[in-house]
Each structure stands twice: as C-alpha cells, then as structure tokens.
Design a protein around this motif. Structure first.
Motif, mmCIF file in Angstrom:
data_model
loop_
_atom_site.group_PDB
_atom_site.id
_atom_site.type_symbol
_atom_site.label_atom_id
_atom_site.label_comp_id
_atom_site.label_asym_id
_atom_site.label_seq_id
_atom_site.Cartn_x
_atom_site.Cartn_y
_atom_site.Cartn_z
ATOM 1 N N ASP A 110 6.362 3.233 10.094
ATOM 2 C CA ASP A 110 7.311 2.165 9.768
ATOM 3 C C ASP A 110 6.879 1.284 8.614
ATOM 4 O O ASP A 110 7.290 0.121 8.503
ATOM 5 C CB ASP A 110 7.585 1.298 11.008
ATOM 6 C CG ASP A 110 8.360 2.059 12.070
ATOM 7 O OD1 ASP A 110 9.211 2.892 11.688
ATOM 8 O OD2 ASP A 110 8.099 1.851 13.262
ATOM 9 N N VAL A 111 6.011 1.799 7.736
ATOM 10 C CA VAL A 111 5.620 1.083 6.528
ATOM 11 C C VAL A 111 5.212 2.109 5.484
ATOM 12 O O VAL A 111 4.604 3.127 5.809
ATOM 13 C CB VAL A 111 4.467 0.089 6.796
ATOM 14 C CG1 VAL A 111 3.232 0.797 7.316
ATOM 15 C CG2 VAL A 111 4.153 -0.719 5.553
ATOM 16 N N LEU A 112 5.571 1.864 4.226
ATOM 17 C CA LEU A 112 5.159 2.740 3.134
ATOM 18 C C LEU A 112 3.951 2.099 2.455
ATOM 19 O O LEU A 112 4.043 0.994 1.920
ATOM 20 C CB LEU A 112 6.293 2.917 2.123
ATOM 21 C CG LEU A 112 6.039 4.027 1.093
ATOM 22 C CD1 LEU A 112 6.282 5.393 1.720
ATOM 23 C CD2 LEU A 112 6.928 3.852 -0.132
ATOM 24 N N LYS A 113 2.816 2.800 2.492
ATOM 25 C CA LYS A 113 1.578 2.248 1.948
ATOM 26 C C LYS A 113 1.175 2.949 0.653
ATOM 27 O O LYS A 113 1.133 4.179 0.590
ATOM 28 C CB LYS A 113 0.439 2.381 2.954
ATOM 29 C CG LYS A 113 0.584 1.511 4.190
ATOM 30 C CD LYS A 113 -0.655 1.617 5.070
ATOM 31 C CE LYS A 113 -0.538 0.753 6.313
ATOM 32 N NZ LYS A 113 -1.763 0.858 7.158
ATOM 33 N N ILE A 114 0.872 2.144 -0.357
ATOM 34 C CA ILE A 114 0.413 2.657 -1.647
ATOM 35 C C ILE A 114 -0.930 2.011 -1.957
ATOM 36 O O ILE A 114 -1.045 0.780 -1.973
ATOM 37 C CB ILE A 114 1.423 2.329 -2.768
ATOM 38 C CG1 ILE A 114 2.804 2.907 -2.423
ATOM 39 C CG2 ILE A 114 0.927 2.869 -4.108
ATOM 40 C CD1 ILE A 114 3.915 2.413 -3.331
ATOM 41 N N GLY A 115 -1.940 2.826 -2.205
ATOM 42 C CA GLY A 115 -3.258 2.326 -2.538
ATOM 43 C C GLY A 115 -3.512 2.408 -4.033
ATOM 44 O O GLY A 115 -3.330 3.474 -4.632
ATOM 45 N N VAL A 116 -3.920 1.306 -4.644
ATOM 46 C CA VAL A 116 -4.302 1.294 -6.057
ATOM 47 C C VAL A 116 -5.824 1.394 -6.108
ATOM 48 O O VAL A 116 -6.530 0.439 -5.789
ATOM 49 C CB VAL A 116 -3.821 0.016 -6.766
ATOM 50 C CG1 VAL A 116 -4.249 0.025 -8.232
ATOM 51 C CG2 VAL A 116 -2.295 -0.108 -6.657
ATOM 52 N N LEU A 117 -6.315 2.565 -6.471
ATOM 53 C CA LEU A 117 -7.759 2.818 -6.550
ATOM 54 C C LEU A 117 -8.156 2.659 -8.006
ATOM 55 O O LEU A 117 -7.748 3.448 -8.860
ATOM 56 C CB LEU A 117 -8.079 4.225 -6.046
ATOM 57 C CG LEU A 117 -9.556 4.582 -5.895
ATOM 58 C CD1 LEU A 117 -10.270 3.632 -4.945
ATOM 59 C CD2 LEU A 117 -9.698 6.024 -5.398
ATOM 60 N N THR A 118 -8.984 1.652 -8.315
ATOM 61 C CA THR A 118 -9.143 1.248 -9.700
ATOM 62 C C THR A 118 -10.556 0.766 -9.995
ATOM 63 O O THR A 118 -11.473 0.940 -9.191
ATOM 64 C CB THR A 118 -8.073 0.176 -10.040
ATOM 65 O OG1 THR A 118 -8.068 -0.073 -11.427
ATOM 66 C CG2 THR A 118 -8.285 -1.101 -9.243
#
Length: 402
Positions: free
Chosen positions: A27-35
């Motif tokens: 129930d959540v869309l997760k996007i990880g910014v690996l930087t």
C-alpha cells in the motif's frame, strides 16, 4: 548511512477511488535514491538528486493508484559492497520498488545485478558505464541521462575537428574512467587522430602532479580528462598551476558538469567543449523548473539532477499506466510511453534500456559573455539522439533482437 523519508499524500490516498485492477504492494510505492552525499560527485548528485526526486513526486500528484509515494535516500560512499548492502536491505526488508540515481559505475553495475535478481526497477542517472545497456543489461534496468559513449563522442569529435589530433588520456581508475577513456580514444582514432598514452589516477586523489607531468611529457596536443566531479575540477585547476595550456597543450574534459564550471570559474574553464543531456537555460519550461530547484538547493541542476527528476516522473507514469507496481509490467510501460518532462521531449527507451534522447554540444562561455551566476554554457549545436547511443548492431545486450 543517511536516510531521509518523505511520505506524500497519505491522507489523500484514502479518498481515491481505485480502478479494479490497481495493485500496489504494501500500500505504498517506495523509491530509493542511492547517491553520493559527501564524495567527489556530491555536488552533481547527492542532496540535489533527492530534491529532484521529490519534485517529480510533487509534479506527478503525490499519490499513484491511490497510494502514497515514499522517497528514501542513502549514501553509497562510492563503494560497491556498501551500495549493494544498502540496496539489498531496501529490496528485501523495506520493500523498495525502484532505485534511482546511483552515481559510480562500479556501484551501478552491482545494483544492476541485484535489481535483476530481485526483479525491481533500477533508474541510472549518475552512472556512465555503457556496460549497463550492453553485456550487463537488464529487463528492469534503464540508463537515463548519459553514458561514456554519448559524452565522449560529442566532445572528442569536436576537439579533433578543431585540430587536436594527438591525445593523452588522464583517467580515474575505476569502471567509469576506464570506459570513458576508451570511448573517447575510439572516437579520436575514428576521426583521424591518435592516442599517445594513458595514465590512471585513484578516485578522489588530491595531487595530480605526477599524472599531469606524464601527460605533459607525452607531447600530445590534447590531454583528455576522463574523470568526473571533484576529480575533474582538481585536475583542471592543477593543470593551470603547471601552466600546461600556456605551454601549448589543450585540455578536453570528457565529462564536465555545470557545478564543475561553477567551482573552476569561467576564467579557468572558458572555451572548454562538453556534451550535456540538459541545461537549465534551454527553454521556458527548463528555466521554470530549474529556478524552483535552485530555490531549494541554492544551485541550478546538473544533468544528473535533471535525469533523476525525469526518470522518477516517468517511472510514476509507468506505474499508473500499468495499474500496478509489478516490475515486469512497469518495465513494459516504461518502454512503451514517450518521455516528456521539463528537459526531455518525445524521447523513448530502446530495447536495451537506454534512453534515446537528443543531447547538446556546449562550450563554456568567456567571462564577458556571461550574464550572471550559472550562465555558463553556450549551446553550440543539438546532437541527434541516434548519434548519442551505442549502435544496436554492435550491442552485446541479450535483450536486443539480432
């Protein structure tokens, strides 16, 4: 390790009427910014990449398929093992759906393999290795902004045409630097020039003196700077201290970012050719977005920041079209949809995962030609999309039909 979480539109999600087929895991869309938050690429990626991803979420509408969108971030410290460890935890424990940015090609290749194994989306903006869409391509991996082929092709060919026929390569000693030097060398030779030698330096070195002396003693007309970020800035500054240009050799930065020129100053960087996927001052749409970005970060966006924004926005559009966050269905939608955002117009994704976009040959302005801070690039010409990517008939990607 630094994490930052932003959850947008949780309350709005409850009131959203879902289509019958819509499905978002957890129930959540997760996007990880690996930087890179503190290393050599921090200015061109880092916190700016996180802001760019947040701006994409805001532009999209803050929810997708009635579910909140969550952005998290972490610093991979330019170490493939650390990057892979963070990504594995994200995918296995925190149920992250997509990973974005990923500067440093060695880290990116590790994430490509992991994302392929776990069947999750990887959106590469900061990495440059062409291996990401050649032998290491993935059904779930998308190379968004630039690669070593695109930036070296435009810059090296322009310099050779201007009379710089003999080159010596000064390259960073990891996958990105190796590939950039090779791609530029191939262009130099194909254009009728010659590469007289090459020297490799450690990532993040503070002293370029011995490397520059080797390049100087080669007698090459052009020293190709095949690195990025702070390494590029330091190499060019120290070349100036050695008087290399005054003594008759030229410098060609094979990848040069807006932030690099800001650090160097126009007096040092003037006249340098470069190839870029975007620039803040191209048109009204890019200017409006960039001013908003500047208000949050204190700087105009690099092409990597623009790429993170564009890749996250397109990913959200693909999730909406697919009606699910299932990676296979989303990947198909990513390839099917045209790419349109503040910096990119009617681009698309090839079968190997490479974004096919127009790019720009630019030249750093003379100080007298600049209208103010961040007004650093003169756009010399547009490079057609077909000339910015590795030819498919030479591809080693298993996804490419022969």
């Amino acid at each position: 390790m630094c994490y930052k979480t932003i959850i947008a539109g949780a309350l709005a999600a409850a009131a959203y009427t879902l289509p019958a087929h819509a499905q978002v895991s957890d129930d959540v869309l997760k996007i990880g910014v690996l930087t890179d938050m503190a290393g050599v690429a921090a200015d061109i990626t880092g916190k700016g990449s996180v802001v760019a991803a947040e701006m994409a979420v805001e532009e999209f509408s803050s929810t997708v398929l009635g579910k909140p969108i969550q952005i998290i971030s972490a610093d991979h410290q330019h170490k493939a093992d650390i990057g892979a460890s963070i990504a594995r935890k994200w995918l296995d424990v925190e149920n992250v759906d997509a990973i974005a940015d990923i500067p440093n090609s060695a880290v990116a290749l590790a994430i490509q393999n992991l994302a392929r194994e776990k069947k999750r989306i990887a959106l590469f903006s900061g990495a440059g290795s062409t291996a990401l869409t050649n032998d290491q391509c993935s059904p779930y991996g998308f190379h968004w902004t630039y690669d070593t082929y695109s930036v070296s092709h435009g810059t090296a060919s322009a310099v050779v045409k201007a009379g710089g026929a003999s080159w010596f390569m000064l390259a960073s000693d990891y996958a990105f630097g190796h590939q950039l030097a090779k791609d530029a060398g191939d262009v130099v030779k194909a254009s009728g020039g010659d590469v007289l030698g090459e020297v490799l330096h450690p990532l993040g070195t503070a002293d370029f003196s011995s490397f520059l002396l080797q390049a100087q003693s080669s007698g090459a007309k052009v020293i190709g700077i095949a690195n990025a970020g702070a390494d590029t800035v330091n190499a060019i500054k120290q070349a100036g201290e050695f008087g290399i240009v005054e003594q008759g050799q030229s410098l060609a930065a094979l990848i040069l970012f807006l932030q690099d020129v800001h650090s160097l100053g126009l007096a040092v960087a003037k006249g340098t050719y470069l190839t870029t996927a975007s620039y803040w001052d191209i048109d009204d749409q890019s200017r409006v977005w960039s001013e908003k970005f500047k208000s949050r970060t204190g700087m105009m966006p690099s092409m990597v920041h623009a790429g993170v924004y564009g890749s996250v926005l397109h990913y959200l559009k693909a999730v909406e079209k697919a009606g699910t966050d299932d990676a296979g269905k989303v990947a198909a939608a990513i390839r099917e949809l045209p790419i349109n955002d503040a910096f990119t117009h009617d681009a698309h994704v090839r079968e190997d995962g490479r974004v096919l976009r127009d790019m720009y040959l630019a030249r750093v302005k003379e100080p007298s030609a600049s209208k103010g801070e961040w007004d650093y690039f003169e756009i010399v010409s547009k490079i057609p999309a077909a000339d910015t990517v590795w030819p498919l008939d030479k591809s080693t990607c298993p996804l490419v039909k022969k």
